[in-house]
Design a protein around this motif. Structure first.
Motif, PDB file in Angstrom:
ATOM      1  N   THR A 335       0.814  -1.218   0.000  1.00  0.00           N
ATOM      2  CA  THR A 335       0.000   0.000   0.000  1.00  0.00           C
ATOM      3  C   THR A 335       0.851   1.273   0.000  1.00  0.00           C
ATOM      4  O   THR A 335       0.466   2.278  -0.579  1.00  0.00           O
ATOM      5  CB  THR A 335      -0.996   0.044   1.177  1.00  0.00           C
ATOM      6  N   PHE A 336       2.055   1.220   0.626  1.00  0.00           N
ATOM      7  CA  PHE A 336       2.863   2.445   0.720  1.00  0.00           C
ATOM      8  C   PHE A 336       4.279   2.076   1.117  1.00  0.00           C
ATOM      9  O   PHE A 336       4.504   1.022   1.742  1.00  0.00           O
ATOM     10  CB  PHE A 336       2.258   3.357   1.800  1.00  0.00           C
ATOM     11  N   ALA A 346      16.536   4.277   4.807  1.00  0.00           N
ATOM     12  CA  ALA A 346      15.685   3.399   5.616  1.00  0.00           C
ATOM     13  C   ALA A 346      14.241   3.533   5.124  1.00  0.00           C
ATOM     14  O   ALA A 346      13.663   4.627   5.165  1.00  0.00           O
ATOM     15  CB  ALA A 346      15.778   3.788   7.086  1.00  0.00           C
ATOM     16  N   PHE A 347      13.688   2.430   4.657  1.00  0.00           N
ATOM     17  CA  PHE A 347      12.338   2.446   4.107  1.00  0.00           C
ATOM     18  C   PHE A 347      11.528   1.285   4.690  1.00  0.00           C
ATOM     19  O   PHE A 347      12.037   0.171   4.796  1.00  0.00           O
ATOM     20  CB  PHE A 347      12.367   2.314   2.583  1.00  0.00           C
ATOM     21  N   ILE A 348      10.264   1.587   5.000  1.00  0.00           N
ATOM     22  CA  ILE A 348       9.371   0.531   5.496  1.00  0.00           C
ATOM     23  C   ILE A 348       8.358   0.201   4.408  1.00  0.00           C
ATOM     24  O   ILE A 348       7.675   1.095   3.875  1.00  0.00           O
ATOM     25  CB  ILE A 348       8.633   0.967   6.772  1.00  0.00           C
ATOM     26  N   PHE A 349       8.277  -1.084   4.094  1.00  0.00           N
ATOM     27  CA  PHE A 349       7.267  -1.585   3.160  1.00  0.00           C
ATOM     28  C   PHE A 349       5.982  -1.790   3.955  1.00  0.00           C
ATOM     29  O   PHE A 349       5.969  -2.536   4.934  1.00  0.00           O
ATOM     30  CB  PHE A 349       7.762  -2.906   2.567  1.00  0.00           C
ATOM     31  N   MET A 350       4.925  -1.105   3.578  1.00  0.00           N
ATOM     32  CA  MET A 350       3.640  -1.227   4.281  1.00  0.00           C
ATOM     33  C   MET A 350       2.672  -1.989   3.388  1.00  0.00           C
ATOM     34  O   MET A 350       2.511  -1.647   2.214  1.00  0.00           O
ATOM     35  CB  MET A 350       3.054   0.161   4.563  1.00  0.00           C
ATOM     36  N   ALA A 351       2.021  -2.992   3.959  1.00  0.00           N
ATOM     37  CA  ALA A 351       1.092  -3.789   3.161  1.00  0.00           C
ATOM     38  C   ALA A 351      -0.117  -4.172   4.005  1.00  0.00           C
ATOM     39  O   ALA A 351      -0.082  -4.095   5.235  1.00  0.00           O
ATOM     40  CB  ALA A 351       1.797  -5.035   2.644  1.00  0.00           C
ATOM     41  N   ASP A 352      -1.182  -4.576   3.316  1.00  0.00           N
ATOM     42  CA  ASP A 352      -2.411  -4.993   3.992  1.00  0.00           C
ATOM     43  C   ASP A 352      -2.596  -6.486   3.863  1.00  0.00           C
ATOM     44  O   ASP A 352      -2.459  -7.039   2.771  1.00  0.00           O
ATOM     45  CB  ASP A 352      -3.630  -4.324   3.347  1.00  0.00           C
ATOM     46  N   ARG A 353      -2.942  -7.101   4.971  1.00  0.00           N
ATOM     47  CA  ARG A 353      -3.410  -8.493   4.944  1.00  0.00           C
ATOM     48  C   ARG A 353      -4.923  -8.386   5.056  1.00  0.00           C
ATOM     49  O   ARG A 353      -5.469  -8.228   6.143  1.00  0.00           O
ATOM     50  CB  ARG A 353      -2.794  -9.278   6.106  1.00  0.00           C
ATOM     51  N   TRP A 354      -5.585  -8.384   3.884  1.00  0.00           N
ATOM     52  CA  TRP A 354      -7.035  -8.148   3.854  1.00  0.00           C
ATOM     53  C   TRP A 354      -7.799  -9.324   4.458  1.00  0.00           C
ATOM     54  O   TRP A 354      -7.414 -10.487   4.274  1.00  0.00           O
ATOM     55  CB  TRP A 354      -7.510  -7.961   2.415  1.00  0.00           C
ATOM     56  N   THR A 355      -8.902  -9.017   5.133  1.00  0.00           N
ATOM     57  CA  THR A 355      -9.784 -10.063   5.672  1.00  0.00           C
ATOM     58  C   THR A 355     -11.207  -9.714   5.239  1.00  0.00           C
ATOM     59  O   THR A 355     -11.987  -9.201   6.053  1.00  0.00           O
ATOM     60  CB  THR A 355      -9.685 -10.134   7.211  1.00  0.00           C
TER      61      THR A 355
END
Ligand code: DGJ
Length: 394
Positions: A335-336, A346-355
């Motif tokens: 997602t971002f 320094a980068f953070i991978f942001m993701a969704d675990r959809w339910t």
């Protein structure tokens, strides 16, 4: 008989013990959610400072004056489906582990005729700050109420404060009447139209899609705009990156100086590649875009695209995820990508675990981006801290 009599108190005792253990487990869990978090635990329930699971799905983060603001889709308790009944939720944090609920940043409208009427679909909100106008600007994927996913529009809202309230300005399909910079003259003038392809997914159809079939179809009314992100480059120029052409091709479109409109300059990226969930970052002058394939709410393998200029050419690289679960992006969808302030590269991978069976329970998968041979790599970690970025990489 004697054995039976003896057995009863023992059974009762075990029952009581079990009940006690369950009770202490629940109490400990509750307590745990109250204490400040000191690490990221991807995929676990992530509580805000009130002890409530964070409700900001498909989100993005803006850092402004030493505070991070996380904006995301608000989902309603006990409600299946994906209709926006509340709006965009905002949280703030100074350490990235602990998030304070700042409430609803953009509310859906009670007017049934409004573009953002309660019951519309409002996804993947992203906010950027315009230093010249001192306004906070939110873009999001908008589907008009009752029209499924056919509208494919982008919504724009603005506020004087990071946390809102945001005022909805308008929704549109971008770049009506303009051609993508990287579409050839022959592609622009081709007479082939969707009517020539009664069947989709044939090799001829695929070729025609690559060569701009849907761009031509939507030229007049504007290009479709679904999954999206925003990106502000070092020179202050902002870009809207979105899944267009029936989710078959990504577009990167330049925004005007005030970030409220399009300059009409745009390109197609990975034509016919079927990408969604774009998330971008820049490192060492290069642009890295992580996307997903298109399988609804079900996860699939991430893709990586790299370019020396935002205008391309973009080259596709293999899935940046490695290890167990890599083929499903660790059961999540991008997602971002968040640059961490005060730490180099320094980068953070942001993701969704959809339910989708209970959307509010959707989990957040945040992972540090590692680099190998100058390419981003994502590895699963049950628990990690920002200290990971202080260890030497590459
Ligand atoms: C996948 C997208 O990435 C989500 O944002 C959402 O649009 C779902 N598809 C809908 O099926």
């Amino acid at each position: 008989m004697k054995q039976k009599l003896l057995g009863r108190p023992v059974a009762l005792l075990s029952l009581l013990t079990m009940a006690f253990l369950l009770f202490s487990f629940i109490v400990t869990e509750e307590k745990r959610s109250d204490v400040p978090h000191t690490s990221f635990r991807p995929g676990e329930r992530w509580t805000d400072t009130d002890g409530v699971h964070i409700n900001a799905h498909g989100g993005g983060i803006l850092r402004h004056q030493n505070t991070y603001y996380w904006f995301g889709e608000h989902k309603v308790e006990g409600r299946k489906g994906n209709l926006a009944l509340v709006g965009v939720q905002c949280y703030s944090s100074t350490d990235l582990y602990n998030w304070k609920n700042e409430g609803v940043a953009l509310s859906v409208s009670d007017d049934p005729d409004a573009d953002i009427a309660k019951g519309c679909v409002l996804e993947r909100p992203k906010v950027i700050y315009n230093a010249q106008t001192q306004k906070f600007i939110m873009y999001f994927h908008l589907e008009l109420k009752g029209k499924g996913y056919s509208a494919a529009r982008v919504g724009i809202a603005v506020s004087d404060q990071a946390t809102g309230p945001y005022t909805f300005i308008r929704s549109l399909r971008p770049n009506a009447g303009y051609w993508p910079e990287n579409m050839t003259a022959a592609q622009r003038t081709s007479r082939l139209s969707t009517a020539d392809f009664p069947e989709s997914w044939t090799s001829e159809w695929r070729q025609a899609v690559k060569e701009g079939l849907f761009v031509r179809r939507d030229w007049e009314g504007g290009q479709m705009s679904r999954d999206m992100t925003l990106f502000v480059d070092d020179d202050g120029k902002a870009y809207h990156i979105f899944a267009s052409e029936e989710n078959l091709t990504l577009h990167i479109a330049e925004l005007t100086q005030d970030y409220l409109d399009y300059t009409s300059r745009y390109i197609r990226l990975a034509p016919g590649g079927h990408n969604e969930a774009p998330a971008i970052f820049k490192k060492g002058g290069k642009y890295f875009l992580i996307t997903s394939g298109c399988t609804g709410w079900a996860p699939n393998a991430a893709r990586l695209h790299v370019a020396q200029s935002i205008w391309g050419p973009w080259t596709e690289y293999p899935n940046p995820c490695v290890g167990t679960g890599a083929e499903l992006t660790f059961h999540s969808q991008s997602t971002f990508i968040l640059p961490v302030a005060g730490k180099k590269d320094a980068f953070i991978f942001m993701a969704d675990r959809w339910t989708p069976q209970n959307p509010i329970d959707g989990r957040y998968v945040w992972l540090p981006i590692l680099f190998e041979k100058d390419l981003p790599v994502l590895k699963w970690s049950d628990e990690w801290t920002l200290d990971v970025f202080d260890q030497t990489q590459n």
